[in-house]
Design a protein around this motif. Structure first.
Motif, PDB file in Angstrom:
ATOM      1  N   ALA A 120      10.288  -1.765 -10.536  1.00  0.00           N
ATOM      2  CA  ALA A 120       9.194  -1.050 -11.199  1.00  0.00           C
ATOM      3  C   ALA A 120       8.133  -2.061 -11.599  1.00  0.00           C
ATOM      4  O   ALA A 120       8.455  -3.164 -12.046  1.00  0.00           O
ATOM      5  N   SER A 121       6.873  -1.707 -11.396  1.00  0.00           N
ATOM      6  CA  SER A 121       5.747  -2.572 -11.748  1.00  0.00           C
ATOM      7  C   SER A 121       4.553  -1.696 -12.080  1.00  0.00           C
ATOM      8  O   SER A 121       4.435  -0.575 -11.589  1.00  0.00           O
ATOM      9  N   ARG A 155       0.760  -0.658 -11.532  1.00  0.00           N
ATOM     10  CA  ARG A 155      -0.054  -0.678 -10.316  1.00  0.00           C
ATOM     11  C   ARG A 155      -0.948  -1.908 -10.245  1.00  0.00           C
ATOM     12  O   ARG A 155      -1.055  -2.541  -9.205  1.00  0.00           O
ATOM     13  N   TYR A 156      -1.605  -2.235 -11.352  1.00  0.00           N
ATOM     14  CA  TYR A 156      -2.512  -3.377 -11.298  1.00  0.00           C
ATOM     15  C   TYR A 156      -1.765  -4.673 -11.019  1.00  0.00           C
ATOM     16  O   TYR A 156      -2.297  -5.568 -10.356  1.00  0.00           O
ATOM     17  N   GLU A 157      -0.509  -4.782 -11.472  1.00  0.00           N
ATOM     18  CA  GLU A 157       0.281  -5.980 -11.183  1.00  0.00           C
ATOM     19  C   GLU A 157       0.586  -6.084  -9.691  1.00  0.00           C
ATOM     20  O   GLU A 157       0.534  -7.175  -9.112  1.00  0.00           O
ATOM     21  N   VAL A 158       0.902  -4.961  -9.081  1.00  0.00           N
ATOM     22  CA  VAL A 158       1.166  -4.942  -7.642  1.00  0.00           C
ATOM     23  C   VAL A 158      -0.089  -5.357  -6.874  1.00  0.00           C
ATOM     24  O   VAL A 158      -0.031  -6.182  -5.955  1.00  0.00           O
ATOM     25  N   LEU A 159      -1.216  -4.809  -7.260  1.00  0.00           N
ATOM     26  CA  LEU A 159      -2.465  -5.132  -6.572  1.00  0.00           C
ATOM     27  C   LEU A 159      -2.816  -6.612  -6.713  1.00  0.00           C
ATOM     28  O   LEU A 159      -3.204  -7.257  -5.732  1.00  0.00           O
ATOM     29  N   LEU A 160      -2.648  -7.163  -7.905  1.00  0.00           N
ATOM     30  CA  LEU A 160      -2.888  -8.597  -8.086  1.00  0.00           C
ATOM     31  C   LEU A 160      -1.968  -9.412  -7.182  1.00  0.00           C
ATOM     32  O   LEU A 160      -2.384 -10.389  -6.565  1.00  0.00           O
ATOM     33  N   HIS A 161      -0.710  -8.992  -7.108  1.00  0.00           N
ATOM     34  CA  HIS A 161       0.250  -9.682  -6.241  1.00  0.00           C
ATOM     35  C   HIS A 161      -0.200  -9.641  -4.780  1.00  0.00           C
ATOM     36  O   HIS A 161      -0.189 -10.662  -4.083  1.00  0.00           O
ATOM     37  N   VAL A 162      -0.593  -8.467  -4.314  1.00  0.00           N
ATOM     38  CA  VAL A 162      -0.996  -8.314  -2.911  1.00  0.00           C
ATOM     39  C   VAL A 162      -2.169  -9.236  -2.577  1.00  0.00           C
ATOM     40  O   VAL A 162      -2.147  -9.947  -1.567  1.00  0.00           O
ATOM     41  N   GLU A 192      -4.470   5.154 -14.317  1.00  0.00           N
ATOM     42  CA  GLU A 192      -3.494   5.009 -13.235  1.00  0.00           C
ATOM     43  C   GLU A 192      -3.239   3.542 -12.888  1.00  0.00           C
ATOM     44  O   GLU A 192      -2.168   3.211 -12.377  1.00  0.00           O
ATOM     45  N   MET A 193      -4.202   2.690 -13.154  1.00  0.00           N
ATOM     46  CA  MET A 193      -4.010   1.259 -12.889  1.00  0.00           C
ATOM     47  C   MET A 193      -2.893   0.697 -13.764  1.00  0.00           C
ATOM     48  O   MET A 193      -2.184  -0.218 -13.364  1.00  0.00           O
ATOM     49  N   GLN A 194      -2.715   1.264 -14.949  1.00  0.00           N
ATOM     50  CA  GLN A 194      -1.710   0.789 -15.907  1.00  0.00           C
ATOM     51  C   GLN A 194      -0.346   1.465 -15.707  1.00  0.00           C
ATOM     52  O   GLN A 194       0.651   1.015 -16.269  1.00  0.00           O
ATOM     53  N   GLU A 195      -0.305   2.535 -14.935  1.00  0.00           N
ATOM     54  CA  GLU A 195       0.951   3.260 -14.740  1.00  0.00           C
ATOM     55  C   GLU A 195       2.008   2.413 -14.049  1.00  0.00           C
ATOM     56  O   GLU A 195       1.692   1.612 -13.162  1.00  0.00           O
ATOM     57  N   VAL A 196       3.240   2.631 -14.443  1.00  0.00           N
ATOM     58  CA  VAL A 196       4.372   1.963 -13.796  1.00  0.00           C
ATOM     59  C   VAL A 196       4.767   2.789 -12.581  1.00  0.00           C
ATOM     60  O   VAL A 196       4.943   4.008 -12.674  1.00  0.00           O
ATOM     61  N   ILE A 197       4.875   2.106 -11.448  1.00  0.00           N
ATOM     62  CA  ILE A 197       5.358   2.773 -10.242  1.00  0.00           C
ATOM     63  C   ILE A 197       6.759   2.258  -9.941  1.00  0.00           C
ATOM     64  O   ILE A 197       7.104   1.126 -10.254  1.00  0.00           O
ATOM     65  N   ARG A 198       7.552   3.096  -9.359  1.00  0.00           N
ATOM     66  CA  ARG A 198       8.925   2.729  -8.997  1.00  0.00           C
ATOM     67  C   ARG A 198       9.025   2.748  -7.476  1.00  0.00           C
ATOM     68  O   ARG A 198       8.479   3.617  -6.811  1.00  0.00           O
ATOM     69  N   TYR A 199       9.731   1.760  -6.968  1.00  0.00           N
ATOM     70  CA  TYR A 199       9.867   1.615  -5.523  1.00  0.00           C
ATOM     71  C   TYR A 199      11.143   0.842  -5.242  1.00  0.00           C
ATOM     72  O   TYR A 199      11.746   0.257  -6.148  1.00  0.00           O
ATOM     73  N   THR A 200      11.559   0.848  -4.006  1.00  0.00           N
ATOM     74  CA  THR A 200      12.737   0.103  -3.583  1.00  0.00           C
ATOM     75  C   THR A 200      12.302  -0.927  -2.556  1.00  0.00           C
ATOM     76  O   THR A 200      11.643  -0.584  -1.567  1.00  0.00           O
ATOM     77  N   THR A 201      12.659  -2.182  -2.805  1.00  0.00           N
ATOM     78  CA  THR A 201      12.331  -3.233  -1.840  1.00  0.00           C
ATOM     79  C   THR A 201      13.455  -3.331  -0.821  1.00  0.00           C
ATOM     80  O   THR A 201      14.551  -2.805  -1.026  1.00  0.00           O
ATOM     81  N   MET A 202      13.184  -4.054   0.240  1.00  0.00           N
ATOM     82  CA  MET A 202      14.179  -4.206   1.297  1.00  0.00           C
ATOM     83  C   MET A 202      15.273  -5.199   0.926  1.00  0.00           C
ATOM     84  O   MET A 202      16.336  -5.182   1.520  1.00  0.00           O
ATOM     85  N   THR A 203      15.016  -6.050  -0.061  1.00  0.00           N
ATOM     86  CA  THR A 203      16.005  -7.071  -0.417  1.00  0.00           C
ATOM     87  C   THR A 203      16.491  -6.978  -1.858  1.00  0.00           C
ATOM     88  O   THR A 203      17.650  -7.268  -2.124  1.00  0.00           O
ATOM     89  N   TYR A 206       0.843  -1.198   0.000  1.00  0.00           N
ATOM     90  CA  TYR A 206       0.000   0.000   0.000  1.00  0.00           C
ATOM     91  C   TYR A 206       0.878   1.248   0.000  1.00  0.00           C
ATOM     92  O   TYR A 206       0.665   2.170  -0.780  1.00  0.00           O
ATOM     93  N   ARG A 207       1.883   1.264   0.874  1.00  0.00           N
ATOM     94  CA  ARG A 207       2.789   2.428   0.945  1.00  0.00           C
ATOM     95  C   ARG A 207       3.540   2.600  -0.381  1.00  0.00           C
ATOM     96  O   ARG A 207       3.730   3.712  -0.857  1.00  0.00           O
ATOM     97  N   ARG A 208       3.973   1.488  -0.980  1.00  0.00           N
ATOM     98  CA  ARG A 208       4.663   1.568  -2.277  1.00  0.00           C
ATOM     99  C   ARG A 208       3.738   2.118  -3.350  1.00  0.00           C
ATOM    100  O   ARG A 208       4.171   2.891  -4.208  1.00  0.00           O
TER     101      ARG A 208
END
Length: 157
Positions: free
Chosen positions: A123-124, A126-133, A107-118, A62-64
């Protein structure tokens, strides 16, 4: 996935995620707290730790999705009660629904950039991230079912 069709099924998954988490929360609130804490072999060694992991993941993603890159999981410094954990999991599920509702179709199709802890920078869409969650939460709820059966709980959702 077609931009015009991506939002509705993801909103449906977000609603299902809240409903399913609510079913589990309601069920586990009726169980002996010691059983929720009891060691059961699995990805995480108890139902509580598995539910905390679901909450952690929902919170982090969610924060990402909001453009942040958290550096720790909330559970790493959390010491609340079981009821507070259940409330936190419920709240994070509701926040995901509200986020999906607030996003425009493009916005569902937009690529978001984030940094994971590992894995570092990622970059993904948004809809891909939501499906993953939502799939991630479903997977770990399945583990909770197995743990509850191992602990001889009855009436598992």
């Amino acid at each position: 996935m077609d931009s015009a069709t991506v939002k509705e099924p993801i909103l449906l998954m977000a609603r299902y995620n809240l409903w399913a988490n609510d079913q589990f929360i309601s069920f586990f609130r009726r169980q002996e707290p010691d059983l929720i804490e009891k060691f059961v072999p699995g990805s995480f060694p108890s139902i509580r730790k598995t539910l905390m992991h679901i909450w952690d993941a929902q919170y982090i993603w969610y924060r990402r999705l909001l453009g942040e890159s958290p550096v720790t999981f909330p559970s790493s410094s959390w010491s609340g009660s079981l009821d507070e954990m259940y409330d936190g999991l419920n709240k994070s599920s509701k926040e995901l629904i509200e986020l999906v509702r607030s996003l425009a179709i493009y916005e569902m199709q937009e690529v978001i950039r984030y940094t994971t802890m590992t894995a570092g920078p990622q970059a993904s869409k948004r809809y891909e991230v939501l499906l993953h969650v939502f799939n991630h939460s479903m997977y770990h709820r399945g583990q909770c079912v197995t743990m509850a059966r191992t602990l001889s709980m009855e009436g598992i959702p």
